[in-house]
Structure formats: structure tokens, C-alpha cells
Design a protein around this motif. Sequence first.
Motif, PDB file in Angstrom:
ATOM      1  N   PRO A 201     -18.559  95.269 -79.013  1.00 21.39           N
ATOM      2  CA  PRO A 201     -19.735  95.078 -80.096  1.00 21.39           C
ATOM      3  C   PRO A 201     -20.779  93.956 -79.581  1.00 21.39           C
ATOM      4  N   TYR A 202     -20.165  92.922 -79.002  1.00 22.64           N
ATOM      5  CA  TYR A 202     -21.222  91.884 -78.782  1.00 22.64           C
ATOM      6  C   TYR A 202     -21.867  92.298 -77.583  1.00 22.64           C
ATOM      7  N   GLN A 203     -21.360  92.978 -76.538  1.00 20.99           N
ATOM      8  CA  GLN A 203     -22.127  93.482 -75.482  1.00 20.99           C
ATOM      9  C   GLN A 203     -23.130  94.635 -75.644  1.00 20.99           C
ATOM     10  N   PHE A 204     -22.730  95.311 -76.863  1.00 21.84           N
ATOM     11  CA  PHE A 204     -23.752  96.437 -77.032  1.00 21.84           C
ATOM     12  C   PHE A 204     -24.878  95.984 -77.677  1.00 21.84           C
ATOM     13  N   ILE A 205     -24.499  94.856 -78.639  1.00 27.34           N
ATOM     14  CA  ILE A 205     -25.842  94.010 -79.236  1.00 27.34           C
ATOM     15  C   ILE A 205     -26.658  93.549 -78.215  1.00 27.34           C
ATOM     16  N   PHE A 206     -26.189  92.688 -77.409  1.00 29.81           N
ATOM     17  CA  PHE A 206     -26.999  92.281 -76.226  1.00 29.81           C
ATOM     18  C   PHE A 206     -27.722  93.261 -75.465  1.00 29.81           C
ATOM     19  N   ALA A 207     -27.101  94.220 -75.093  1.00 25.78           N
ATOM     20  CA  ALA A 207     -27.819  95.344 -74.399  1.00 25.78           C
ATOM     21  C   ALA A 207     -28.911  95.744 -74.916  1.00 25.78           C
ATOM     22  N   VAL A 208     -28.660  96.123 -76.213  1.00 31.46           N
ATOM     23  CA  VAL A 208     -29.928  96.488 -76.926  1.00 31.46           C
ATOM     24  C   VAL A 208     -31.059  95.784 -77.271  1.00 31.46           C
ATOM     25  N   THR A 209     -30.571  94.572 -77.771  1.00 25.89           N
ATOM     26  CA  THR A 209     -31.560  93.493 -78.022  1.00 25.89           C
ATOM     27  C   THR A 209     -32.245  92.846 -76.962  1.00 25.89           C
ATOM     28  N   GLY A 210     -31.464  92.710 -75.910  1.00 28.31           N
ATOM     29  CA  GLY A 210     -32.037  92.312 -74.619  1.00 28.31           C
ATOM     30  C   GLY A 210     -33.149  93.158 -74.067  1.00 28.31           C
ATOM     31  N   ALA A 211     -32.851  94.281 -74.107  1.00 26.22           N
ATOM     32  CA  ALA A 211     -33.749  95.451 -73.483  1.00 26.22           C
ATOM     33  C   ALA A 211     -35.009  95.275 -74.550  1.00 26.22           C
ATOM     34  N   TYR A 212     -34.770  95.259 -75.908  1.00 28.79           N
ATOM     35  CA  TYR A 212     -35.810  95.290 -76.736  1.00 28.79           C
ATOM     36  C   TYR A 212     -36.913  94.222 -76.600  1.00 28.79           C
ATOM     37  N   PHE A 213     -36.345  92.887 -76.306  1.00 29.67           N
ATOM     38  CA  PHE A 213     -37.240  91.777 -76.104  1.00 29.67           C
ATOM     39  C   PHE A 213     -37.903  91.778 -74.789  1.00 29.67           C
ATOM     40  N   ALA A 214     -36.860  91.988 -73.572  1.00 26.54           N
ATOM     41  CA  ALA A 214     -37.599  92.164 -72.341  1.00 26.54           C
ATOM     42  C   ALA A 214     -38.496  93.081 -71.967  1.00 26.54           C
ATOM     43  N   LEU A 215     -38.444  94.213 -72.627  1.00 25.03           N
ATOM     44  CA  LEU A 215     -39.230  95.444 -72.503  1.00 25.03           C
ATOM     45  C   LEU A 215     -40.178  95.896 -73.535  1.00 25.03           C
ATOM     46  N   SER A 216     -40.413  94.792 -74.407  1.00 22.64           N
ATOM     47  CA  SER A 216     -41.180  95.017 -75.552  1.00 22.64           C
ATOM     48  C   SER A 216     -42.629  95.745 -75.288  1.00 22.64           C
ATOM     49  N   ILE A 217     -42.865  95.652 -73.859  1.00 23.68           N
ATOM     50  CA  ILE A 217     -44.280  96.077 -73.565  1.00 23.68           C
ATOM     51  C   ILE A 217     -43.965  97.686 -73.839  1.00 23.68           C
ATOM     52  N   LEU A 218     -43.080  98.150 -73.414  1.00 16.52           N
ATOM     53  CA  LEU A 218     -42.555  99.666 -73.368  1.00 16.52           C
ATOM     54  C   LEU A 218     -42.261 100.007 -74.805  1.00 16.52           C
ATOM     55  N   VAL A 219     -41.734  99.144 -75.657  1.00 21.35           N
ATOM     56  CA  VAL A 219     -41.190  99.533 -76.964  1.00 21.35           C
ATOM     57  C   VAL A 219     -42.553  99.600 -77.754  1.00 21.35           C
ATOM     58  N   LEU A 220     -43.532  98.812 -77.440  1.00 23.67           N
ATOM     59  CA  LEU A 220     -44.891  98.774 -78.206  1.00 23.67           C
ATOM     60  C   LEU A 220     -45.919  99.870 -77.806  1.00 23.67           C
ATOM     61  N   LEU A 221     -45.785 100.540 -76.640  1.00 21.35           N
ATOM     62  CA  LEU A 221     -46.550 101.620 -76.161  1.00 21.35           C
ATOM     63  C   LEU A 221     -46.805 102.830 -77.312  1.00 21.35           C
ATOM     64  N   PRO A 222     -45.627 103.495 -77.859  1.00 22.30           N
ATOM     65  CA  PRO A 222     -45.787 104.152 -78.896  1.00 22.30           C
ATOM     66  C   PRO A 222     -46.614 103.873 -80.104  1.00 22.30           C
ATOM     67  N   ALA A 223     -46.488 102.640 -80.437  1.00 24.43           N
ATOM     68  CA  ALA A 223     -46.756 101.881 -81.499  1.00 24.43           C
ATOM     69  C   ALA A 223     -48.412 101.894 -81.368  1.00 24.43           C
ATOM     70  N   ASN A 224     -48.719 101.514 -80.173  1.00 23.21           N
ATOM     71  CA  ASN A 224     -49.960 101.235 -79.614  1.00 23.21           C
ATOM     72  C   ASN A 224     -50.953 102.674 -79.605  1.00 23.21           C
ATOM     73  N   PHE A 225     -50.103 103.672 -79.447  1.00 24.47           N
ATOM     74  CA  PHE A 225     -50.702 105.167 -79.445  1.00 24.47           C
ATOM     75  C   PHE A 225     -51.020 105.494 -80.788  1.00 24.47           C
ATOM     76  N   LEU A 226     -50.217 105.026 -81.821  1.00 28.86           N
ATOM     77  CA  LEU A 226     -50.435 105.516 -83.194  1.00 28.86           C
ATOM     78  C   LEU A 226     -51.397 104.663 -83.664  1.00 28.86           C
TER      79      LEU A 226
END
Length: 692
Positions: A201-226
Motif C-alpha cells: 500500500p505504501y509503495q503504491f501510494i508513493f508511485a502514484v503521488t510521486g508520478a503526480y508531483f514529478a510529472l505535473s506538467i503532463l497531468v496539467l496538459l488535459p486541464a490546460n486544454f479544457l
Amino acid sequence: MSKRNYNVFFNTHTVSGIVISVALYIIFFAGAFSLFKEEIEIWEAPKTETHSSKADFNVDGVLNHLDKKYSLTGRDIQLNLDVKGNTIYTFLGEVKDSTVAKKEVHGEFLYINTKTLEERTYEENYSLGEFLYRLHFFAQIPYIGVYLAGFVALFFLFAIVTGVIVHWKKIIPNFYHFNPKTALKRVWTDAHTALGIIGLPYQFIFAVTGAYFALSILVLLPANFLYGGDQDKLIGDMRPERKVIEWIGEKDHQQNAIHFNTALNQVSNTWENFHISQCFIKNYGGNNMQYVITGELEDKDRFVGIGRMIIDGYSGQILDQKIPNELDYLVDSQFVMSRLHFATYGGAPVKIIYFILALITCFVIITGVLIWIEARNKKSKTLRQRLYTTKVGHIYLAICLALFPVTALFFIIVKILPEVYQTQKMSILYTWFFGIWFILILYYRFKRNNYFTNKTTLLIGGILGFIVPVVSGLISNNWIWKTYANKQFEIFTIDVLWLFLSITALLIYFKIKPSIKEQSSYSKNPIDYKNLKTLLKQEENQTITNQNSQIKKDKNFIPMRTKVILLWTLLVIGFILHHVYGIANVYFQESLVLEGSNGEIPGWAHQWRIILEGMAFLFAVLTVSLSQNWFKWTSLIWACLLGLFNVYHFITALIYEPSNISEILILLLMAVANVILIKEILNWKSHQLSEE
């Protein structure tokens, strides 16, 4: 599950795990200490600070001091109060007023002691805690470091999912069948599976949140389009406290601004048990100056309790607010991610649990590498394949395991560092931490003994770890019993953590016996490094003999050198065809004579023809008579550079000339031919086949 699907998941898990293992180990090891970043900064301070509550902070005094030195009018100011000790982080934005002299326009990032008003720049206040925190997401690698960490987290997510699928049926049995006296590979496999599931559970949390913070530029691309590309509106909705307010001129000083401490007290009195973490002053001294104060409720009251109040800087009127007891999806979802990733809930006990789970994950990564090394050291593998696996194992373990003693060493160094060097920690850490780590990596890599690497790093790290609290006591008189009695729990925590790490490391050191090394396949099937060249030559001759016998049976066989020559020639033809299609494009779509031309072909056009067609043709000609290793490397490098150009050219043609089908087709074929060329040169470089 079918055997085919199992093999797919197993190979995906293995490959993704091996590729990211070193980077992932560094992320988790440095991340474990990053959890205690502020505690480390207080621990390593040459003088122990007396802590004050946030209510005692005279923020107005700090602002007046800064205004005299940096002229705050027209700036956006950020104050981070969510720190331990008396130091606050302050960011002074660029001056918005265009009438201000240019020398005052740039921004400032400062650390200020609220008691003494002593200032330090980021470099002067740099600490080992900050260094390890930034190492956690590879910030020391310019530009791409954080994105690299993000992609590692993303691949880690693949490894977790595929690992659960692969080991699902073995999870429960491995808990009961674990026996350290069985085969070494079995021990590592059982430990890898069991501990991996414990920390899942800990590793899964870190994988998801780590990708979210470090790749926030990719996360925001769809929002930026909207939002139609309106980034200011996007940021304003997601993080209202960072919304930029237009400067409309300096305020008439006949109306005085309300004290910032008054605004802080107003927010504190509005919501009970509300902890102020960040403050923003928008357009300091301007007509529309605003105070933005954010924070959260205490953990015991609410897990997600973000609150925000925007106050007019002159009238004290509340312009907007977010009540902490009410949820806001956009804001609170990010806060949840942050809390889960940085363990900012539950206090020290949760941080300690995270710390232990991070170290368990490091062990899972190491056992995964060891399993892979053992599994690939079979007699059925060629000596060259076994050497490659062994080399990778030596490098991986040297990088990972050497990090422990180096970290312990620098906890001692930053504590004994003379005060005159305290403001130069950044350059010292960058030079010496990485330098000593690199030297240890080279030493263990060429020692070629994973058992020795494991034992010595545990021993050195364990001994140095015991010295850490002793040095703290000798230098600052912060002995463990005193820090506990004086309720200096930050310093006490760091000392106890190192005692825990040292005891654990030394216990493991004494548990690892030479008999364990004898269980390794490398002890049962060793590599004779003394006669390595002779053995490799024998294997190579045998390979050539076997391949030549297969060549004679294959009437369609084409020697590698001939393939490389043909592919270079095909690229030359491809460039010529591309120019022909370009001429056709001129006839049908454009003027025959470019504007400003004088009838002479410019020099740059000849240079491009030489670089593209000429060099490709030159390599085709030279390949006829040259086969030395240096030439193969040169050919490979040039083929890779040419491949990047061809892929780039193909992509730009798709974007800017989608109607030019013939040109796009030839560029696609050239890119494919270039990829095949690189593959064949790699084969040619790694196989010394007889040319026929």
C-alpha cells in the motif's frame, strides 16, 4: 492465468524493475531521510534554536526590515510559516511597477530569523536535509532530473501491478515457507515477495503521488486544454493563493495598511485549531494590496481541512474565503496527494512508519536485483552474457549500497564543519558527497564481489551511524538524554534514527556468514577473471564456427558489413528522393525562384548536402575496408545523430506539411531504414563474424 500471460507479466515486472532499480533505490533511500528534512536542518545547526510559537512571530517587523533593504512596493511576497524553529522562508517576487529601477526588479529567496532578523540566501542556508530532499527527486540533474524521477515512479507503478499479478499465488505460502537455510535464490525470492507485499500500500501510494508531483506538467496538459490554454485561469482555480493580480498603481499613503499580524490573528480567531502554513501579500503597497492566508486544521480535527482567507490590505474586509470544514475537490485533492506523499499527518509516529517502509522498499529493490543476477548466471548462458549480468550487478549494488556509509559520513561532516564553512555547504556537498560516493562506486565495481560490498558497506555505515549522535553531543552538547529532557524532539529523533539504523546494519552484518556466499551460483559456477580473455576468445571462435555452419545452410544470408553498406546507401538514395519530391513541390505549389535569390546556390545548402548525403555515402565507402572497433563506434554515433534528425524531420513534416504525402512517406521510410542501420551496426560491433 495462461502460461503466456504469466510470462508477459513476469517479463514486464523483471524488465521494468531492473531498468529503474538504481534510480528507485536512491529515491526511496533519500526519501526516507527527506521525511525528516526540517528535523535534520535543526539537528545540524551549529547553535540550538529556542523555539517560538507562530503566534509570537512579529511578521510586521520582518516586512519592515525587508522593505528598507529590498523596497517591497510592487512585489508579490510569499512567507512560509510551516517550519520548525525561528526561521521562515521568504520569497520576494519581481517588482511589477515598470517605473522602478531595473536593479530592483529581480526576485529574492531568503531565509530570515524572526528573532534576530538575520538573513541568508538559499545557498548560504543550504543544508544536508535540503540536499537529501532534492536528491530524492534528482533535482541535482539540471532540467530533466525531476522528470526522470517522475518516469521512474511511473515505471514503478507498472512493476508493482505486474509484481502482484506474478506473485499473487505465492504470497501466503512464502510467509510460512521462509527458511534462510535453503538455496540463496529461494531466500531472496521469499523475502522479496513477502516484504514487497507488506509495503505494497505504501509503495503504491508513493508511485502514484510521486508520478503526480514529478510529472505535473503532463497531468496539467488535459486541464490546460479544457481552459483553452489560459494558464493563469487554470492556476487561479487550482491554487487560488497563487493567482496573479494586476498591478494598478501605488497606494496613496494617507490610508495606512492594516498590520499583517492583525490579519493573522483575524484568521486564527475565525477557525479553532487552525494552523497557518503559508501567507501571500499581493501587490505590496499597491491600490489593490491583498493578504492571502492559508493553512489547515489540526490532524485530530480533520484529515483534509484546508482553509484560506483573502483580506483587503487596507480595510480588512474579507474578499474571499474557503472554510476548512468544507471540501473543494480541486484544492483538497492536491492536498491529499501532498499529505500522503510527505507524511504530513499523524506526527512523528507516521513519519517513522514511512521511514521503516522506505528502507524495506530499498531491501525489496536489492533482493530483486540479486534474484535477477542469480537467475541469469546459468551454465546455459554464454560467458559474455554472464559477464554482462555480473557487471550490471556489481555496478547496481555498488551505487546503491555505497549510499548508506556516505550519508552517515556526511551527517558527521556537516556537524563538525567549522562555522566559517557553514554558508558553503552547498558547494561542499555537491563536490565531496558525489565525489566520495563515486570513488566508492568505482572501488566496489572493480572489486567484483557483491558479498564484500554488502558486508563492508553495512559495517562502515553502522560504525559511522553510531558516531553521528556522539558527534552531536560533543559539538553541540546535545546528548540524547539532554535533548529528550529539554523536549528538543527534532534533535532527539535524528539521533535515535541513526542508532536504530546502526544497530540494524550491524546485526545484519553479523548474521551474514561466509556460508551464505557459498550458496550463490557464482561460488558454484565462478567466472575465471584471470583467464577471461582466453575463455572469451575460445567462446567467440566456437560461436563463429557455429554461425558459419548456419550461414552455409542459409542461401539468403547477407553478411553484416554488406547490410551496413546497403543501408548507408539506401539513406543516400532516400535523401536524393527527398530532394526530388521537394522539386516537385516547388513546381506544383511554390514559385520556382525563391525571393531574394541571385542565381547562386548558397554555401549553407552545400553544407547540408555534404552533412546528410555526403557523410552517409562516405560511411558506406569506408565500411568496405574498415572494421576496427573505433570505426564501428564512429559509425554508430553518426547513425544515431542522423536517426534523430530523420525522426525530427518526419514529425515536423507531419505537423506542418500534412498534405505532402510523398515527402512524408519517404521520410518515414528513411527513419525506418535508419533504425535498422543502428541495429545492424550494434550487431556488427558485438559480433566478430568472418566476412564473406
